[in-house]
Design a protein around this motif. Structure first.
Motif, PDB file in Angstrom:
ATOM      1  N   ALA A   1      17.556  -1.849  22.328  1.00 49.84           N
ATOM      2  CA  ALA A   1      17.031  -2.622  23.454  1.00 49.84           C
ATOM      3  C   ALA A   1      15.508  -2.600  23.415  1.00 49.84           C
ATOM      4  N   VAL A   2      14.918  -3.688  23.933  1.00 50.49           N
ATOM      5  CA  VAL A   2      13.461  -3.800  24.015  1.00 50.49           C
ATOM      6  C   VAL A   2      13.109  -4.355  25.384  1.00 50.49           C
ATOM      7  N   ALA A   3      12.129  -3.745  26.020  1.00 48.43           N
ATOM      8  CA  ALA A   3      11.653  -4.226  27.321  1.00 48.43           C
ATOM      9  C   ALA A   3      10.133  -4.181  27.346  1.00 48.43           C
ATOM     10  N   PHE A   4       9.549  -5.008  28.204  1.00 46.22           N
ATOM     11  CA  PHE A   4       8.115  -4.974  28.455  1.00 46.22           C
ATOM     12  C   PHE A   4       7.898  -4.647  29.915  1.00 46.22           C
ATOM     13  N   ALA A   5       6.894  -3.814  30.175  1.00 45.48           N
ATOM     14  CA  ALA A   5       6.584  -3.413  31.544  1.00 45.48           C
ATOM     15  C   ALA A   5       5.126  -3.697  31.848  1.00 45.48           C
ATOM     16  N   GLY A   6       4.877  -4.310  32.992  1.00 46.40           N
ATOM     17  CA  GLY A   6       3.522  -4.490  33.499  1.00 46.40           C
ATOM     18  C   GLY A   6       3.305  -3.523  34.643  1.00 46.40           C
ATOM     19  N   LEU A   7       2.110  -2.937  34.711  1.00 43.36           N
ATOM     20  CA  LEU A   7       1.810  -1.968  35.764  1.00 43.36           C
ATOM     21  C   LEU A   7       0.528  -2.347  36.494  1.00 43.36           C
ATOM     22  N   SER A   8       0.504  -2.085  37.792  1.00 46.65           N
ATOM     23  CA  SER A   8      -0.669  -2.414  38.602  1.00 46.65           C
ATOM     24  C   SER A   8      -1.683  -1.282  38.593  1.00 46.65           C
ATOM     25  N   SER A   9      -1.985  -0.813  37.401  1.00 45.23           N
ATOM     26  CA  SER A   9      -2.973   0.238  37.194  1.00 45.23           C
ATOM     27  C   SER A   9      -3.539   0.060  35.794  1.00 45.23           C
ATOM     28  N   GLN A  10      -4.831   0.324  35.617  1.00 45.16           N
ATOM     29  CA  GLN A  10      -5.438   0.123  34.297  1.00 45.16           C
ATOM     30  C   GLN A  10      -5.035   1.205  33.309  1.00 45.16           C
ATOM     31  N   LYS A  11      -4.460   2.283  33.815  1.00 47.67           N
ATOM     32  CA  LYS A  11      -4.003   3.363  32.935  1.00 47.67           C
ATOM     33  C   LYS A  11      -2.614   3.768  33.383  1.00 47.67           C
ATOM     34  N   SER A  12      -1.613   3.410  32.580  1.00 47.57           N
ATOM     35  CA  SER A  12      -0.220   3.620  32.985  1.00 47.57           C
ATOM     36  C   SER A  12       0.219   5.061  32.750  1.00 47.57           C
ATOM     37  N   ARG A  13      -0.468   5.976  33.383  1.00 55.33           N
ATOM     38  CA  ARG A  13      -0.144   7.398  33.249  1.00 55.33           C
ATOM     39  C   ARG A  13       1.158   7.691  33.983  1.00 55.33           C
ATOM     40  N   SER A  14       2.001   8.537  33.408  1.00 56.42           N
ATOM     41  CA  SER A  14       3.258   8.875  34.069  1.00 56.42           C
ATOM     42  C   SER A  14       3.470  10.377  34.062  1.00 56.42           C
ATOM     43  N   HIS A  15       4.294  10.826  35.007  1.00 50.71           N
ATOM     44  CA  HIS A  15       4.698  12.227  35.078  1.00 50.71           C
ATOM     45  C   HIS A  15       6.207  12.253  34.909  1.00 50.71           C
ATOM     46  N   HIS A  16       6.706  13.037  33.944  1.00 51.93           N
ATOM     47  CA  HIS A  16       8.136  13.026  33.637  1.00 51.93           C
ATOM     48  C   HIS A  16       8.893  14.101  34.405  1.00 51.93           C
ATOM     49  N   HIS A  17      10.092  13.739  34.810  1.00 45.79           N
ATOM     50  CA  HIS A  17      11.036  14.667  35.452  1.00 45.79           C
ATOM     51  C   HIS A  17      12.356  14.475  34.714  1.00 45.79           C
ATOM     52  N   CYS A  18      12.698  15.339  33.772  1.00 44.09           N
ATOM     53  CA  CYS A  18      13.809  15.092  32.845  1.00 44.09           C
ATOM     54  C   CYS A  18      15.134  15.730  33.261  1.00 44.09           C
ATOM     55  N   LYS A  19      15.291  16.214  34.478  1.00 46.34           N
ATOM     56  CA  LYS A  19      16.503  16.931  34.855  1.00 46.34           C
ATOM     57  C   LYS A  19      17.749  16.049  34.829  1.00 46.34           C
ATOM     58  N   CYS A  20      17.595  14.715  34.972  1.00 44.62           N
ATOM     59  CA  CYS A  20      18.756  13.816  35.023  1.00 44.62           C
ATOM     60  C   CYS A  20      19.171  13.312  33.651  1.00 44.62           C
ATOM     61  N   SER A  21      18.441  13.625  32.608  1.00 36.83           N
ATOM     62  CA  SER A  21      18.671  13.027  31.297  1.00 36.83           C
ATOM     63  C   SER A  21      20.074  13.293  30.779  1.00 36.83           C
ATOM     64  N   ILE A  22      20.546  14.536  30.846  1.00 37.11           N
ATOM     65  CA  ILE A  22      21.861  14.887  30.320  1.00 37.11           C
ATOM     66  C   ILE A  22      22.941  14.173  31.112  1.00 37.11           C
ATOM     67  N   TRP A  23      22.787  14.094  32.446  1.00 38.89           N
ATOM     68  CA  TRP A  23      23.782  13.427  33.275  1.00 38.89           C
ATOM     69  C   TRP A  23      23.871  11.947  32.930  1.00 38.89           C
ATOM     70  N   LEU A  24      22.747  11.276  32.763  1.00 40.33           N
ATOM     71  CA  LEU A  24      22.755   9.845  32.441  1.00 40.33           C
ATOM     72  C   LEU A  24      23.480   9.597  31.134  1.00 40.33           C
ATOM     73  N   ARG A  25      23.155  10.368  30.115  1.00 41.52           N
ATOM     74  CA  ARG A  25      23.755  10.160  28.805  1.00 41.52           C
ATOM     75  C   ARG A  25      25.251  10.468  28.818  1.00 41.52           C
ATOM     76  N   SER A  26      25.653  11.558  29.460  1.00 41.54           N
ATOM     77  CA  SER A  26      27.070  11.920  29.478  1.00 41.54           C
ATOM     78  C   SER A  26      27.893  10.918  30.284  1.00 41.54           C
ATOM     79  N   THR A  27      27.279  10.280  31.279  1.00 37.79           N
ATOM     80  CA  THR A  27      28.001   9.313  32.109  1.00 37.79           C
ATOM     81  C   THR A  27      28.336   8.053  31.336  1.00 37.79           C
ATOM     82  N   TYR A  28      27.444   7.633  30.420  1.00 41.05           N
ATOM     83  CA  TYR A  28      27.611   6.345  29.754  1.00 41.05           C
ATOM     84  C   TYR A  28      28.051   6.435  28.300  1.00 41.05           C
ATOM     85  N   GLN A  29      28.183   7.624  27.751  1.00 38.71           N
ATOM     86  CA  GLN A  29      28.618   7.716  26.354  1.00 38.71           C
ATOM     87  C   GLN A  29      30.130   7.870  26.277  1.00 38.71           C
TER      88      GLN A  29
END
Length: 201
Positions: A173-201
């Motif tokens: 998959a490929v997506a493009f994202a536009g952000l209303s900030s000149q620097k698209s800095r993000s902070h990651h919270h990865c606690k849901c990653s395993i749940w998301l993958r196990s739900t859809y695999q």
């Protein structure tokens, strides 16, 4: 009666004036191309402004977003950012862009953009996306808003809210994202990653 009307008008004007100053001020010039030059003294948004006399069209140009990113990592996704750090002409304009590539079951893990709203559009594949309310009203829980997106679909992630994208299709998959900030800095919270993958695999 005239005094009450005068006081009401003053109150309305003060409210309108305070609201109008709540957003970012408009730039005082057409642009402020960011440059790494300690001898220059004009700073705007934390960047030094390049002398307008030596600004060129290349300061507003970047190529390469047609090239897929390398998704051979633990998450199966990669974000290719276009922001003020690699496109200096974005300085003070309040926008940035990103290409996001997803391998099969690739995940852009739950994260936030504290300074910008994100609008995402899918070019290829199928993405499961969503965000979580941060300040629910009385008797409400932190509601999760989700949607499955197909090519041409658009979804908005409000500023500062935890959000994610997950490839649930049978292809990359490929997506493009536009952000209303000149620097698209993000902070990651990865606690849901395993749940998301196990739900859809």
């Amino acid at each position: 009666m005239a005094l009450k009307s005068f006081v009401l008008i003053i109150a309305i004007l003060s409210v309108v004036t305070s609201i109008s100053h709540a957003s970012d001020p408009s730039p005082l010039q057409d642009f402020c191309v960011a440059v790494n030059d300690s001898m220059t003294t004009v700073f705007v948004n934390g960047k030094v402004c390049k002398d307008p006399k030596v600004v060129t069209a290349d300061d507003f140009f970047k190529s390469g977003l047609n090239v897929p990113g390398n998704t051979s990592n633990q998450l199966g996704s990669v974000v290719t950012a276009v922001n003020v750090n690699n496109l200096p002409g974005l300085n003070t304009l309040g926008i940035s862009l990103a290409r996001i590539d997803f391998a099969l079951y690739g995940l852009n893990p739950p994260h936030t953009h504290p300074r910008g709203t994100e609008v995402l559009t899918v070019l290829e594949g199928t993405l499961y996306v969503g965000f979580v309310l941060s300040n629910p009203g009385p008797n409400m829980k932190n509601k999760l808003f989700t949607k499955i997106l197909h090519p041409g679909d658009v979804f908005v992630f409000p500023i500062g809210l935890i959000h994610f994208q997950f490839n649930v299709g049978k292809t990359k998959a490929v997506a493009f994202a536009g952000l209303s900030s000149q620097k698209s800095r993000s902070h990651h919270h990865c606690k849901c990653s395993i749940w998301l993958r196990s739900t859809y695999q």
